[in-house]
Write a protein that holds these residues in place. Structure first.
Motif, PDB file in Angstrom:
ATOM      1  N   ALA A 172      71.154 -26.890  84.833  1.00 28.63           N
ATOM      2  CA  ALA A 172      72.500 -26.339  85.079  1.00 28.63           C
ATOM      3  C   ALA A 172      73.047 -26.799  86.423  1.00 28.63           C
ATOM      4  O   ALA A 172      74.253 -26.994  86.587  1.00 28.63           O
ATOM      5  CB  ALA A 172      72.457 -24.811  85.010  1.00 28.63           C
ATOM      6  N   ALA A 173      72.135 -26.993  87.389  1.00 30.79           N
ATOM      7  CA  ALA A 173      72.572 -27.434  88.726  1.00 30.79           C
ATOM      8  C   ALA A 173      72.954 -28.917  88.717  1.00 30.79           C
ATOM      9  O   ALA A 173      73.526 -29.408  89.680  1.00 30.79           O
ATOM     10  CB  ALA A 173      71.462 -27.184  89.744  1.00 30.79           C
ATOM     11  N   GLY A 174      72.590 -29.638  87.633  1.00 30.98           N
ATOM     12  CA  GLY A 174      72.973 -31.049  87.539  1.00 30.98           C
ATOM     13  C   GLY A 174      71.826 -32.019  87.731  1.00 30.98           C
ATOM     14  O   GLY A 174      72.061 -33.193  88.034  1.00 30.98           O
ATOM     15  N   ALA A 175      70.585 -31.552  87.541  1.00 32.62           N
ATOM     16  CA  ALA A 175      69.431 -32.445  87.731  1.00 32.62           C
ATOM     17  C   ALA A 175      69.468 -33.604  86.737  1.00 32.62           C
ATOM     18  O   ALA A 175      69.894 -33.432  85.585  1.00 32.62           O
ATOM     19  CB  ALA A 175      68.126 -31.671  87.569  1.00 32.62           C
ATOM     20  N   ASP A 176      69.008 -34.775  87.196  1.00 32.99           N
ATOM     21  CA  ASP A 176      68.896 -35.954  86.330  1.00 32.99           C
ATOM     22  C   ASP A 176      67.506 -36.078  85.733  1.00 32.99           C
ATOM     23  O   ASP A 176      67.279 -36.895  84.838  1.00 32.99           O
ATOM     24  CB  ASP A 176      69.165 -37.228  87.140  1.00 32.99           C
ATOM     25  N   LEU A 177      66.568 -35.337  86.302  1.00 29.20           N
ATOM     26  CA  LEU A 177      65.189 -35.356  85.822  1.00 29.20           C
ATOM     27  C   LEU A 177      64.503 -34.114  86.365  1.00 29.20           C
ATOM     28  O   LEU A 177      65.061 -33.413  87.213  1.00 29.20           O
ATOM     29  CB  LEU A 177      64.447 -36.605  86.307  1.00 29.20           C
ATOM     30  N   ILE A 178      63.291 -33.863  85.864  1.00 30.16           N
ATOM     31  CA  ILE A 178      62.492 -32.736  86.336  1.00 30.16           C
ATOM     32  C   ILE A 178      61.292 -33.282  87.095  1.00 30.16           C
ATOM     33  O   ILE A 178      60.642 -34.227  86.651  1.00 30.16           O
ATOM     34  CB  ILE A 178      62.028 -31.857  85.147  1.00 30.16           C
ATOM     35  N   LYS A 179      61.028 -32.691  88.264  1.00 30.70           N
ATOM     36  CA  LYS A 179      59.849 -33.067  89.049  1.00 30.70           C
ATOM     37  C   LYS A 179      58.850 -31.932  88.992  1.00 30.70           C
ATOM     38  O   LYS A 179      59.225 -30.765  89.139  1.00 30.70           O
ATOM     39  CB  LYS A 179      60.272 -33.305  90.509  1.00 30.70           C
ATOM     40  N   VAL A 180      57.591 -32.274  88.773  1.00 28.57           N
ATOM     41  CA  VAL A 180      56.547 -31.246  88.812  1.00 28.57           C
ATOM     42  C   VAL A 180      55.479 -31.657  89.813  1.00 28.57           C
ATOM     43  O   VAL A 180      55.109 -32.835  89.901  1.00 28.57           O
ATOM     44  CB  VAL A 180      55.929 -30.993  87.416  1.00 28.57           C
ATOM     45  N   MET A 181      55.022 -30.685  90.573  1.00 24.62           N
ATOM     46  CA  MET A 181      53.900 -30.893  91.484  1.00 24.62           C
ATOM     47  C   MET A 181      52.638 -30.551  90.700  1.00 24.62           C
ATOM     48  O   MET A 181      52.221 -29.393  90.632  1.00 24.62           O
ATOM     49  CB  MET A 181      54.033 -29.987  92.709  1.00 24.62           C
ATOM     50  N   ALA A 182      52.029 -31.556  90.078  1.00 24.66           N
ATOM     51  CA  ALA A 182      50.892 -31.301  89.193  1.00 24.66           C
ATOM     52  C   ALA A 182      49.588 -31.096  89.959  1.00 24.66           C
ATOM     53  O   ALA A 182      48.626 -30.562  89.408  1.00 24.66           O
ATOM     54  CB  ALA A 182      50.740 -32.454  88.200  1.00 24.66           C
ATOM     55  N   SER A 183      49.552 -31.547  91.217  1.00 26.40           N
ATOM     56  CA  SER A 183      48.380 -31.256  92.052  1.00 26.40           C
ATOM     57  C   SER A 183      48.879 -30.821  93.422  1.00 26.40           C
ATOM     58  O   SER A 183      50.079 -30.870  93.698  1.00 26.40           O
ATOM     59  CB  SER A 183      47.483 -32.497  92.194  1.00 26.40           C
ATOM     60  N   HIS A 221      54.104 -35.434  90.502  1.00 31.69           N
ATOM     61  CA  HIS A 221      53.286 -35.671  91.693  1.00 31.69           C
ATOM     62  C   HIS A 221      51.842 -35.360  91.307  1.00 31.69           C
ATOM     63  O   HIS A 221      51.545 -34.241  90.892  1.00 31.69           O
ATOM     64  CB  HIS A 221      53.815 -34.732  92.793  1.00 31.69           C
ATOM     65  N   ALA A 222      50.957 -36.355  91.367  1.00 30.47           N
ATOM     66  CA  ALA A 222      49.561 -36.121  90.983  1.00 30.47           C
ATOM     67  C   ALA A 222      48.631 -36.979  91.827  1.00 30.47           C
ATOM     68  O   ALA A 222      48.601 -38.200  91.682  1.00 30.47           O
ATOM     69  CB  ALA A 222      49.366 -36.416  89.498  1.00 30.47           C
ATOM     70  N   HIS A 223      47.903 -36.311  92.721  1.00 29.32           N
ATOM     71  CA  HIS A 223      46.879 -37.014  93.515  1.00 29.32           C
ATOM     72  C   HIS A 223      45.525 -36.975  92.803  1.00 29.32           C
ATOM     73  O   HIS A 223      44.751 -37.905  92.878  1.00 29.32           O
ATOM     74  CB  HIS A 223      46.723 -36.350  94.891  1.00 29.32           C
ATOM     75  N   GLY A 224      45.241 -35.849  92.153  1.00 32.34           N
ATOM     76  CA  GLY A 224      43.906 -35.634  91.605  1.00 32.34           C
ATOM     77  C   GLY A 224      43.706 -36.359  90.278  1.00 32.34           C
ATOM     78  O   GLY A 224      44.632 -36.476  89.469  1.00 32.34           O
ATOM     79  N   THR A 225      42.481 -36.834  90.064  1.00 29.66           N
ATOM     80  CA  THR A 225      42.170 -37.528  88.812  1.00 29.66           C
ATOM     81  C   THR A 225      42.401 -36.612  87.611  1.00 29.66           C
ATOM     82  O   THR A 225      42.950 -37.047  86.592  1.00 29.66           O
ATOM     83  CB  THR A 225      40.716 -38.048  88.856  1.00 29.66           C
ATOM     84  N   ASP A 226      42.008 -35.331  87.732  1.00 29.58           N
ATOM     85  CA  ASP A 226      42.246 -34.394  86.613  1.00 29.58           C
ATOM     86  C   ASP A 226      43.742 -34.220  86.361  1.00 29.58           C
ATOM     87  O   ASP A 226      44.201 -34.256  85.212  1.00 29.58           O
ATOM     88  CB  ASP A 226      41.631 -33.019  86.922  1.00 29.58           C
ATOM     89  N   ALA A 227      44.493 -34.037  87.424  1.00 26.52           N
ATOM     90  CA  ALA A 227      45.945 -33.842  87.267  1.00 26.52           C
ATOM     91  C   ALA A 227      46.590 -35.083  86.656  1.00 26.52           C
ATOM     92  O   ALA A 227      47.485 -34.975  85.811  1.00 26.52           O
ATOM     93  CB  ALA A 227      46.586 -33.507  88.615  1.00 26.52           C
ATOM     94  N   ILE A 228      46.129 -36.259  87.076  1.00 24.53           N
ATOM     95  CA  ILE A 228      46.673 -37.506  86.513  1.00 24.53           C
ATOM     96  C   ILE A 228      46.414 -37.538  85.001  1.00 24.53           C
ATOM     97  O   ILE A 228      47.309 -37.823  84.199  1.00 24.53           O
ATOM     98  CB  ILE A 228      46.045 -38.751  87.194  1.00 24.53           C
ATOM     99  N   ALA A 229      45.175 -37.205  84.616  1.00 13.69           N
ATOM    100  CA  ALA A 229      44.807 -37.206  83.184  1.00 13.69           C
ATOM    101  C   ALA A 229      45.696 -36.246  82.401  1.00 13.69           C
ATOM    102  O   ALA A 229      46.215 -36.589  81.328  1.00 13.69           O
ATOM    103  CB  ALA A 229      43.345 -36.821  83.028  1.00 13.69           C
TER     104      ALA A 229
END
Ligand SMILES: [Zn+2]
Length: 394
Positions: A172-183, A221-229
């Motif tokens: 609603a704010a006008g984002a073009d994409l969603i960012k998640v901090m996975a780790s 955003h994913a630094h960890g190997t588990d989060a990347i997987a």
């Protein structure tokens, strides 16, 4: 200014192995209308059209920074700076940073986390021409766990309903994409460790599905190997950092990498222009491990895209070429590096109208003194920058 014919010693139309020697690009009303040799366009284009002749120069697509934070000041404590800033002053500082990036030849940026969705009005001012800056793709508030990485930006979520509500708010704010901090991440030492996942695999899938309902992709955003997987399994579009961290060090997984390539998930292996200082802090052993992972991903044909993480401590705005030099230090060819900065980044961001020079594309292009296929430093010698056909530098 409407129509202009730009001529230089070479035109890199993109990908970087596609070069026209003594080439010209015709720009009309924001769009590229012709690309060819100087000889053919100089005769076919009407004499009344203005000419911009650039001897010794190269014309190439405007560069793309897939990972910036316009709300951060690149100082030692960007969190306090962003938390305490007056909204008006913060908006002005963000506009100034955007202008610095444009002056460095960056015509598109993807902002991966701001405050109060302040990138959205800036994006509008740049689009309308009232502010000078690159085209902005905005993630607005990154989704993160309660107390997690960058929670101070306002995107903390716990339950499935929280996730749905935050994605709806961003859209609603006008984002073009969603960012998640996975780790976890280094900016938020009070949160999970950098290698620790912040979300269950099921929640990441929910985020990807929910974002898709609004037509949005997910950058993780994913630094960890588990989060990347987990992010690869969930179907995110890009993995940010991708540093393969575990509790005791790093573990690279070729199988996860294979799935990344198979699903066309790009890796934004952010480094700032100050990467030498960063490697010094890491120490020789960890720096070598990091280089080794990047080499292995490259051998596996991972699509690398370019990102500076501008705004975090030490990552100055406008030091884009410094970041590219990191990849040259790992023996990436200059053509590969230019593709990373242009065509590959455009592809990963889902932009089909920029990143190459061809009729019908947005006229996002730069003119530089020298040849970046033999000398990366030439990218620092900006002569002209066009964004959507507007000549904004010189
Ligand atoms: Zn970041």
């Amino acid at each position: 200014m409407n129509e202009v014919l730009i001529t230089a010693d070479r035109v890199i139309i993109g990908p970087a192995d596609q070069v026209i020697d003594d080439g010209s690009v015709l720009v009309d009303d924001g769009v590229i209308t012709a690309v060819g040799t100087a000889a053919e366009l100089d005769t076919s284009v009407d004499v009344s059209v203005s000419r911009l002749r650039c001897p010794g120069a190269t014309i190439l697509p405007g560069m793309i920074d897939c990972h910036v934070h316009l709300a951060f000041d690149a100082g030692p404590d960007p969190i306090s700076a962003v938390a305490h800033a007056d909204p008006g002053e913060l908006a002005a500082a963000m506009a100034d940073r955007a202008e610095q990036m444009l002056a460095a030849g960056v015509t598109t940026v993807r902002d991966l986390g701001d405050r109060d969705a302040l990138t959205v009005p800036l994006r509008a001012s740049i689009e309308s021409g009232t502010a000078a800056g690159p085209r902005i793709l905005a993630a607005t508030a990154p989704l993160t766990s309660r107390g997690g990485h960058c929670g101070f930006l306002g995107g903390e979520v716990t339950t499935d309903d929280d996730i749905r509500a935050q994605i709806a708010r961003n859209a609603a704010a006008g984002a073009d994409l969603i960012k998640v901090m996975a780790s976890g991440g280094s900016l938020t030492p009070s949160g999970p460790r950098m290698w620790e996942p912040q979300f269950a695999p099921r929640q990441l899938r929910l985020m990807v599905d929910e974002a898709a309902r609004y037509g949005l992709g997910v950058a993780a955003h994913a630094h960890g190997t588990d989060a990347i997987a987990h992010c690869v399994a969930a179907g995110v579009r890009t993995i940010e950092h991708c540093s393969w961290r575990t509790a005791d060090g790093t573990v690279y997984d070729p199988e996860i990498t294979r799935r990344m390539v198979e699903n066309d998930i790009a890796v934004c292996r952010c480094v700032s222009g100050d990467w030498r200082g960063f490697l010094d802090k890491l120490g020789p052993e960890r720096a070598e491990a990091m280089a080794g992972h990047i080499r292995k991903m490259r051998e596996a044909d991972v699509r690398f895209i370019a990102g500076t993480d501008a705004g975090v401590p030490g990552a100055r705005f406008g030091d884009y070429v410094g970041m590219l030099e990191f990849f040259a230090s790992l023996d990436f060819t200059l053509a590969e590096i230019l593709d990373m900065a242009t065509t590959n980044s455009a592809h990963a961001l889902g932009l089909t109208d920029t990143g190459v020079l061809a009729p019908g594309m947005r006229a996002d292009l730069i003119v530089i003194d020298g040849n970046p296929l033999t000398e990366l430093d030439a990218l620092r010698r900006i002569q002209h920058v066009f964004t959507a056909g507007r000549l904004v530098i010189k």
